[in-house]
Scaffold this active site. Sequence first.
Site, mmCIF file in Angstrom:
data_model
loop_
_atom_site.group_PDB
_atom_site.id
_atom_site.type_symbol
_atom_site.label_atom_id
_atom_site.label_comp_id
_atom_site.label_asym_id
_atom_site.label_seq_id
_atom_site.Cartn_x
_atom_site.Cartn_y
_atom_site.Cartn_z
ATOM 1 N N LYS A 260 0.837 -1.193 0.000
ATOM 2 C CA LYS A 260 0.000 0.000 0.000
ATOM 3 C C LYS A 260 0.872 1.243 0.000
ATOM 4 O O LYS A 260 1.814 1.340 0.789
ATOM 5 C CB LYS A 260 -0.909 -0.014 1.241
ATOM 6 C CG LYS A 260 -2.025 1.026 1.188
ATOM 7 C CD LYS A 260 -2.980 0.822 2.342
ATOM 8 C CE LYS A 260 -4.132 1.811 2.267
ATOM 9 N NZ LYS A 260 -5.100 1.611 3.376
ATOM 10 N N TYR A 359 -3.875 -0.140 18.162
ATOM 11 C CA TYR A 359 -3.746 -1.443 18.822
ATOM 12 C C TYR A 359 -3.512 -1.307 20.318
ATOM 13 O O TYR A 359 -3.699 -2.273 21.064
ATOM 14 C CB TYR A 359 -2.633 -2.255 18.156
ATOM 15 C CG TYR A 359 -2.947 -2.535 16.711
ATOM 16 C CD1 TYR A 359 -4.004 -3.357 16.359
ATOM 17 C CD2 TYR A 359 -2.211 -1.934 15.682
ATOM 18 C CE1 TYR A 359 -4.333 -3.581 15.024
ATOM 19 C CE2 TYR A 359 -2.520 -2.158 14.362
ATOM 20 C CZ TYR A 359 -3.589 -2.982 14.032
ATOM 21 O OH TYR A 359 -3.913 -3.198 12.715
#
Length: 377
Positions: A260, A359
């Site tokens: 990406k 996270y």
Amino acid sequence: MKPRVQITLTPLQHNNLRLVAIHFGANDNVKNHVMAFDDVRYSKTYSTFYTVYHENVINELFDHFRDKGWYVDYSGFKSNTSKSNKKIEFKDNYKLPSLNMEKLKELEGFKKWLQQKRFSQNTVHTYVEVTGLFLRYLESKDIASLSTRSIEQFNYDFIFKTKKSVSYQNQCISGIKHYFGFKGLTTEGIEIERPKKDKKLPTVLSKGEVRAILDVTTNLKHRTLLSLVYSAGLRIGEALKLRPNDIDTARGLIKVKSAKGRKDRYTLLAPSLVPLLESYIAHYRPNSFLFEGRSEEAYTQVSARQVFKKALSMAEITKYATLHTLRHSFATHLLESGTDIRYIQELLGHNSPKTTMIYTHVSSTNLSEIKNPFENL
């Protein structure tokens, strides 16, 4: 102009079993791609390829053929609307009027323009698709000029009223604005407010759940694929683009090329995964891609999603999870084991540490260190 491939999906009933018949013109390339979809079979009785009907199969088939940019007619699975109703049903994109040849050629030029700007294949396809829908919408409303007002109308009728996702709405706005650039039109004064995305926390599987998923996956290719996605924190598109020489067993690394943002990066190759990987390579002998379908083409994302969905069911895991959940779980488990978040950012290929910081909100280690006030009552 080369005629566009059309796939037609129709209901089929046989021995009280609901099926989906897949019709297409004589074309070996199309036939091979149809057969690459899991659980597709050929019926001599009905002279058609088919698969078993279930709740999500139409969407999965649509995605499978959309990867090739083919037209998919699935109107046979939609509820019939009253013939007297003259309104355009925007939930069904294909009831918008068709574009003339001039507009189709223009869209093809727009596609090449985007490709030259090195947008990813998925982004090019999405921008061309939403721009095509926008132009068809203008045709249905007899709107001749491109303007802020026309985009706002499309935004309201096609996106808001039909409850499209925020992500899809932003893609539509981006695609249309790039089309303005392609046409040499100024976007000054065109201020379409983009809705903010919901800040949802990712679903994370426990280590025990990941182990259960891998334990029930007995197919060598499928087990290797799922193991690699989790152990390297890969996006599924990255895993399916891997080539055999991207695996560096000597250094214990995997090279992820043109990920990406068109960036290369290295991620981890788990030592305990190497024997499984070597066994898989020795058995399947992949040539072009590490994970191949038929005719040495890359294994499809649709097939990979079906593999994961089946494993979830067999492992009796009821929480909602996708292949990307394995990547989320990889990152969270690293954080819980004490890995510096900057290293996790690098392994995942995130541009900004802010992306990786999410996270910290799902890590059970951090939460477990907080003393619950209930204990002091």
